[in-house]
Design a protein around this motif. Sequence first.
Motif, mmCIF file in Angstrom:
data_model
loop_
_atom_site.group_PDB
_atom_site.id
_atom_site.type_symbol
_atom_site.label_atom_id
_atom_site.label_comp_id
_atom_site.label_asym_id
_atom_site.label_seq_id
_atom_site.Cartn_x
_atom_site.Cartn_y
_atom_site.Cartn_z
ATOM 1 N N THR A 144 0.843 -1.204 0.000
ATOM 2 C CA THR A 144 0.000 0.000 0.000
ATOM 3 C C THR A 144 0.876 1.250 0.000
ATOM 4 N N LEU A 200 0.463 4.087 -2.734
ATOM 5 C CA LEU A 200 0.207 5.475 -2.316
ATOM 6 C C LEU A 200 1.262 6.417 -2.877
ATOM 7 N N ALA A 260 -0.981 13.037 5.338
ATOM 8 C CA ALA A 260 -0.811 11.991 6.355
ATOM 9 C C ALA A 260 0.520 11.274 6.150
ATOM 10 N N GLY A 277 3.856 10.856 8.663
ATOM 11 C CA GLY A 277 4.066 9.524 9.223
ATOM 12 C C GLY A 277 2.810 8.956 9.874
ATOM 13 N N LEU A 280 -1.260 7.370 9.576
ATOM 14 C CA LEU A 280 -1.955 6.467 8.659
ATOM 15 C C LEU A 280 -2.893 7.261 7.750
ATOM 16 N N VAL A 281 -2.911 6.866 6.495
ATOM 17 C CA VAL A 281 -3.840 7.439 5.516
ATOM 18 C C VAL A 281 -5.233 6.865 5.822
ATOM 19 N N VAL A 309 -7.179 3.673 1.503
ATOM 20 C CA VAL A 309 -6.300 2.497 1.444
ATOM 21 C C VAL A 309 -7.102 1.230 1.111
ATOM 22 N N GLN A 338 -8.560 -2.497 9.698
ATOM 23 C CA GLN A 338 -8.152 -2.938 8.354
ATOM 24 C C GLN A 338 -8.078 -4.462 8.269
ATOM 25 N N ARG A 341 14.663 7.671 2.447
ATOM 26 C CA ARG A 341 13.488 7.918 1.620
ATOM 27 C C ARG A 341 12.928 9.277 2.039
ATOM 28 N N ASP A 358 10.198 10.246 3.336
ATOM 29 C CA ASP A 358 9.544 10.306 4.651
ATOM 30 C C ASP A 358 10.388 9.633 5.730
ATOM 31 N N ARG A 410 6.173 7.347 12.856
ATOM 32 C CA ARG A 410 5.728 6.095 12.235
ATOM 33 C C ARG A 410 5.891 4.932 13.199
#
Length: 182
Positions: free
Chosen positions: A31, A35, A52, A56, A58-59, A64, A92, A129, A131, A140
């Motif tokens: 995901t 994204l 989001a 860091g 959650l979307v 998602v 989820q 990266r 983020d 995160r």
Amino acid sequence: MRIVLLGAPGTGKGTQGEKLSAHFAIPTISTGDLLRQAVADQTALGVAAKTAMDAGQLVADDIVVGMIRERLAEPDTQNGFILDGFPRSNAQSETLDALLQDIGKPLHRVVHLDVPNSEIMDRLLARKRADDTEDTIRNRLSVYEAQTRPVVDYYRAAGKLAVVEGVGSIDEIYARILDALS
Ligand code: AMP
């Protein structure tokens, strides 16, 4: 073979997912990658998800879950798939289980890659990266502890969990995963 790779950011889900994907000839569905692609393409979903992601956090689930639902409907998932970065909360997990139940394709195994937090921080800071700044990483990791850690217990209770020590060489960890799947 329908597998979930579970673990905090930086535990090697992406690396191990690629190897498993080649071995079993099934796609890895990340995901995070979906994204990031949506953000790069500046789609409406990408624009909605970006704030989001940069923080860091959650979307939103509807974004998602919609992505996952569409991706799992594609024909290359016929013989199985590896999920990387989804599910990330108990809500989820329940949605995923219901979705797979509906199509008669329940998960076989959920592999939890277990790595100490101190080591995760070192790995993520080395990865660079967009983020992966120290603040975002901290966020995160705390989001992981609060929202994703319960997913481990969820799948343990469902009898699907395999815990794999995620420290060592890539090949050592890979061998442990194959062992857990056999
Ligand atoms: P990842 O590449 O898996 O570390 O994901 C990068 C970022 O995408 C995360 O920090 C979240 O902002 C977002 N993301 C990825 N997967 C999910 C998910 N299952 N639920 C909510 N947000 C997600």
